[in-house]
Design a protein around this motif. Structure first.
Motif, short mmCIF file in Angstrom:
data_model
loop_
_atom_site.label_atom_id
_atom_site.label_comp_id
_atom_site.label_asym_id
_atom_site.label_seq_id
_atom_site.Cartn_x
_atom_site.Cartn_y
_atom_site.Cartn_z
N ALA A 77 69.91 23.37 49.51
CA ALA A 77 69.52 24.72 49.07
C ALA A 77 69.92 25.77 50.08
N GLY A 78 70.57 26.82 49.58
CA GLY A 78 70.93 27.95 50.42
C GLY A 78 72.09 27.70 51.36
N VAL A 79 72.72 26.51 51.29
CA VAL A 79 73.81 26.20 52.20
C VAL A 79 75.08 25.85 51.44
N MET A 80 75.09 24.72 50.73
CA MET A 80 76.30 24.28 50.04
C MET A 80 75.94 23.27 48.96
N GLY A 81 76.75 23.28 47.88
CA GLY A 81 76.56 22.36 46.79
C GLY A 81 77.09 20.96 47.11
N GLY A 82 76.73 20.02 46.26
CA GLY A 82 77.16 18.64 46.44
C GLY A 82 78.52 18.38 45.79
N TYR A 83 79.20 17.38 46.30
CA TYR A 83 80.55 17.05 45.83
C TYR A 83 80.53 16.45 44.43
N ASP A 84 79.60 15.56 44.16
CA ASP A 84 79.62 14.82 42.91
C ASP A 84 79.23 15.68 41.70
N SER A 85 78.53 16.79 41.92
CA SER A 85 78.11 17.65 40.80
C SER A 85 78.93 18.93 40.73
N ARG A 86 80.08 18.95 41.40
CA ARG A 86 80.90 20.16 41.45
C ARG A 86 81.57 20.43 40.11
N VAL A 87 81.97 21.68 39.92
CA VAL A 87 82.72 22.08 38.73
C VAL A 87 84.20 21.75 38.97
N THR A 88 84.81 21.05 38.01
CA THR A 88 86.21 20.64 38.13
C THR A 88 87.03 21.24 36.99
N ASP A 89 88.32 20.90 36.96
CA ASP A 89 89.20 21.39 35.89
C ASP A 89 88.85 20.79 34.54
N ALA A 90 88.00 19.77 34.55
CA ALA A 90 87.60 19.14 33.28
C ALA A 90 86.21 19.55 32.84
N THR A 91 85.59 20.49 33.56
CA THR A 91 84.22 20.89 33.24
C THR A 91 84.20 21.89 32.10
N HIS A 92 83.41 21.58 31.06
CA HIS A 92 83.25 22.49 29.92
C HIS A 92 81.84 23.06 29.83
N ASN A 93 80.87 22.34 30.41
CA ASN A 93 79.48 22.80 30.37
C ASN A 93 78.96 22.90 31.80
N ILE A 94 78.38 24.04 32.13
CA ILE A 94 77.88 24.23 33.50
C ILE A 94 76.40 24.56 33.48
N PHE A 95 75.73 24.23 34.58
CA PHE A 95 74.36 24.70 34.82
C PHE A 95 74.46 25.70 35.97
N LEU A 96 74.14 26.95 35.68
CA LEU A 96 74.29 28.04 36.64
C LEU A 96 72.93 28.33 37.26
N GLU A 97 72.82 28.22 38.58
CA GLU A 97 71.53 28.44 39.26
C GLU A 97 71.54 29.76 40.00
N SER A 98 70.35 30.36 40.10
CA SER A 98 70.14 31.58 40.87
C SER A 98 68.71 31.52 41.38
N ALA A 99 68.52 31.46 42.69
CA ALA A 99 67.21 31.17 43.25
C ALA A 99 66.88 32.08 44.41
N HIS A 100 65.59 32.09 44.77
CA HIS A 100 65.15 32.76 45.99
C HIS A 100 64.55 31.71 46.92
N PHE A 101 65.08 31.66 48.15
CA PHE A 101 64.58 30.75 49.17
C PHE A 101 64.05 31.58 50.33
N ALA A 102 62.94 31.14 50.91
CA ALA A 102 62.38 31.85 52.07
C ALA A 102 63.35 31.78 53.24
N PRO A 103 63.58 32.89 53.95
CA PRO A 103 64.53 32.87 55.07
C PRO A 103 64.22 31.77 56.09
#
Length: 792
Positions: free
Chosen positions: A314-340
């Motif tokens: 969270a707040g740093v970087m996404g994971g490799y296995d769940s990344r969006v690729t050239d074959a991705t047609h459906n995405i889950f888009l997140e937008s969050a608030h994390f405490a500093p």
């Protein structure tokens, strides 16, 4: 923070040129660290299409291209770019055009083939640093159109050096509010438009990280086109902000982050299993990140996961296995608030620094996630198509930061700034900065937006008025005030005088850190009442010093290792002992080694001994005018002093320090010789001084009587002196020791001291009977106090 000047000008009206804008930003505390003009003077550069390409007959790396520039006839251009090929659209500098670097395009022959212009890379045009090949333009670029018009040039890339308390300016909209306040305009950002929900796709969200992640939003977008190209305008804004276009999904999330300041992340929805779970990582949990590295996590990290696996830090970087690729047609888009506090230092712990962590650890507006999610959805649907599902939200409202309400007094504002700022101007400044302002009888009641984490006190509001109103508009006055001169007490010496006295006795002042290591203190035997540091700079600086001597001895050793045999150092500083609060004691310490005197011809050299340092102590004590209050004793010595060559120093019977040679065991442990002598005293008793008082010179003569007494070896001169002075009182004008003897004729374990009693009375001449009586009183006192015997 890096951004395009043209993009900022679209968000807010700026009635100033580029230089004035940069100056205003810097003066408002938003320092312009770099300003790079882009695409200046591109007249004569147009969009062109390569319609033919053949190998140059005389050069393997050159091609002869036929180029359509929209003029009605094809131009022949010799080009060496590796990506020059039929069908692409590129910038063409026609004959007569001028390029950055004072380059003027002329018709020329290259290896015998005529060339009428130059096909350009981004670097040659001054719009990017890429010189690897021709700048390829979208296939729908209109041939013949001036490149500056097509790419919205000229422009400038502006980089700000923001202080950590201004995370709101890490988004262009937040920065635009400051610019609007500076130039008296308003922000033109479009209102939030909720995307049409055309899909019922859902996924559960569970918050399990408490106050570290109080708000998490997401939505599923189905049926996007993974091959969709990022529009030129968006790609150019990313480039000018220092980001490379990658794909439509990634580019949109980066664009919204730059525009609003809210980091977003997109997962391949097909890789997710069950609900989204926002939780703390487990100790030892490992996640492969987007950059291919493996992050080893602990419970201090907040993790985005599904029912079966970790997805992102969270707040740093996404994971490799769940990344969006050239074959991705459906995405889950997140937008969050994390405490500093939950993100602070986490990226650094993983050895990285990301745009998301840079923002989250400073603080992102908790009200931004929904707005950013809708904005990103709007752009994605327009660029890549697809169907948007409903916004999925999980929130702990009690853990979200609340807007701060702060009162500003008109009188306080004037007193701090020294200038009258009109009430209307103050209200305008706060309103332009996105704050709610309510007037009061004494000033204003201001509620800062949730994006302004730095507005907490009245002084914060004063700073906002000062930087927007303009520091250069605040008059400069020389400070005025009647300063009362401090009266130097006559009954006290000052520390500067002590320094001068020691410098006159050939000592050099040293200044050491007030921190030492546990190991050093154990070597010295300092193990009790220590004051450890909660957050030491290093293990060698983990404890507050209980004595000045370890630091001074280290300095002495450092000098001796560099061929300085005669070293004499002193230090005035504080020592620390445990207590509540810890006890600080001003102290004086001296260390000396080598010969007693500097090398000279008039006196044979001899090593320093105890009495040399005792002489320095006597000089300091006598300077205060009350040497009779001081004494030295051989008992109760600390373990770090030599038991036969050291003394305890007292003033009025109270121990105030020690003087003598280091114990041989300690000297050996510190790799020092036996000639190192030290002195340490509490400073305050040394600074006391008896006020000088004029006395008339006696009209009556002095009488001298010499006596020799036999005393035990362990009896000190201080004890003898105190006994004699106590018995004779004011009649004793002076006591002089002029001989010491032990050996033949003196009992073993005893010594013979010969001294002169200088007697005087202020009212009459002393008779022989008076002098004899004084001698008898002195001998009696010595016998009672010191086991002394009068020698014949």
């Amino acid at each position: 923070m890096k951004f395009s000047e043209n993009w900022l000008r679209e968000l807010v009206e700026i009635k100033a040129d580029r230089a004035a804008l940069a100056h205003a930003l810097t003066m408002a505390g938003l320092e312009v660290e770099a300003l790079t003009p882009l695409g200046e003077n591109l007249g004569g550069v147009v969009v062109a299409e390569i319609v033919g390409a053949e190998k140059h007959p005389e050069a393997d790396r050159l091609q002869v291209c036929k180029v359509n520039a929209g003029s009605g006839e094809l131009l022949q251009i010799v080009c060496g770019a590796p990506n020059a090929r039929i069908g692409i659209k590129v910038p063409l500098a026609t004959v007569g055009a001028s390029l950055p670097g004072d380059i003027t395009i002329k018709a020329a022959k290259l290896r015998g083939v005529e060339s009428f212009g130059m096909l350009c890379s981004a670097k040659e045009l001054g719009i990017d640093s890429d010189a690897s090949g021709l700048l390829e333009l979208p296939l729908d670029a209109p041939v013949g159109q001036p490149l500056a018009t097509y790419l919205a040039l000229p422009d400038a890339s502006i980089e700000l050096k923001l202080t950590p308390n201004r995370p709101d300016c890490l988004g262009l909209v937040g920065l635009a509010h400051d610019v609007a306040a500076l130039f008296g305009s308003h922000v033109k950002a479009a209102a939030q438009v909720d995307a049409a929900v055309t899909s019922s796709a859902r996924r559960g969200i569970r918050l399990q990280a408490g106050k570290d992640a109080p708000r998490y939003l997401g939505r599923i977008i189905e049926g996007i086109d993974p091959a969709a190209r990022t529009p030129l305008w968006l790609a150019e804004r990313l480039r000018r902000a220092g980001l490379r276009p990658i794909s439509a999904v990634v580019d949109v999330t980066n664009y919204v982050m730059l525009e609003l300041g809210q980091p977003l992340h997109a997962f391949d929805n097909g890789t997710l299993e069950g609900d989204i779970v926002v939780r703390h990582a487990r100790d030892g949990e490992v996640l492969k990140l987007l950059d291919g590295s493996e992050a080893k996590l602990d419970s201090g990290f907040v993790l985005i996961a599904d029912d079966n696996k970790a997805l992102a830090v969270a707040g740093v970087m996404g994971g490799y296995d769940s990344r969006v690729t050239d074959a991705t047609h459906n995405i889950f888009l997140e937008s969050a608030h994390f405490a500093p506090a939950a993100i602070m230092g986490r990226a650094r712990k993983l050895g990285m620094h990301t745009d998301a962590s840079h923002r989250f650890e400073r603080g992102v507006d908790p009200e931004l996630p929904r707005r950013a999610l809708e904005r990103a959805t709007e752009l994605l649907l327009a660029i890549a198509g697809g169907k948007a599902g409903p916004v999925l939200a999980a929130e702990n409202l009690a853990d979200l930061p609340k807007p701060a309400m702060v009162c500003l007094r008109r009188a306080r504002l004037k007193r701090v700034l020294g200038v009258d700022v009109a009430d209307t101007e103050v209200a305008r400044i706060f309103t332009a900065l996105g704050m709610r302002v309510e007037g009061t009888s004494e000033g204003w009641r201001v509620t800062a937006p949730t994006s302004r984490f730095d507005i907490e006190l009245e002084e914060d509001l004063i700073e906002e008025v000062a930087r927007i109103y303009g520091y250069d508009r605040i008059p400069t006055h020389t400070p005025e005030g009647a300063l009362a001169l401090a009266t130097e007490p006559e009954a006290r010496l000052n520390e500067l005088a002590v320094r001068e006295q020691l410098a006159a006795r050939e000592y050099y002042e040293a200044v050491n850190l007030a921190f030492v290591s546990h190991g050093t203190l154990e070597t010295w035997g300092f193990t009790e009442q220590l004051v450890p540091l909660a957050n030491p700079l290093s293990t060698d600086l983990a404890v507050m010093r209980p004595s000045l001597l370890p630091g001074l001895i280290e300095a002495l050793s450092h000098n001796r290792a560099r061929q300085q045999e005669r070293v004499r150092l002193f230090e005035l500083g504080r020592v620390f002992m445990a207590g509540n609060p810890p006890v600080e004691t001003p102290s004086l310490a001296i260390v000396a080694s080598g010969n007693a005197r500097a090398e000279q011809w008039g006196e044979a050299s001899r090593p320093l001994d105890f009495f040399d340092l005792k002489g320095d102590l006597d000089a300091l004590v006598t300077w205060g005018g009350e040497p009779q209050r001081w004494a030295v004793h051989r008992d109760s010595l600390p373990a770090w002093l030599h038991p036969g060559r050291a003394a305890r120093v007292t003033r009025d019977g109270e121990t105030v320090g020690y003087v003598g040679a280091l114990h041989p065991r300690l000297a050996k442990a510190l790799d020092l010789g036996p000639d190192v002598h030290v002195l340490e005293l509490a400073l305050e008793p040394l600074l006391g001084r008896r006020l000088p008082k004029a006395q008339p010179v006696s009209r009556f003569p002095t009488v001298r009587r010499d006596i020799a007494v036999d005393v035990p070896e362990q009896v000190s001169w201080s004890q003898i002196e105190q006994a004699i002075r106590g018995s004779l009182g004011v009649t004793l004008a002076e006591l002089r020791l002029f001989d010491r003897y032990s050996g033949k004729g003196v009992e073993a374990g005893r010594k013979s001291l010969a001294m002169g009693l200088i007697l005087q009375d202020a009212s009459r001449t002393l008779t022989d009977e008076d002098a004899d009586r004084c001698v008898q009183n002195a001998v009696s006192a010595l016998g009672a106090a010191c086991e002394a015997k009068l020698r014949g």
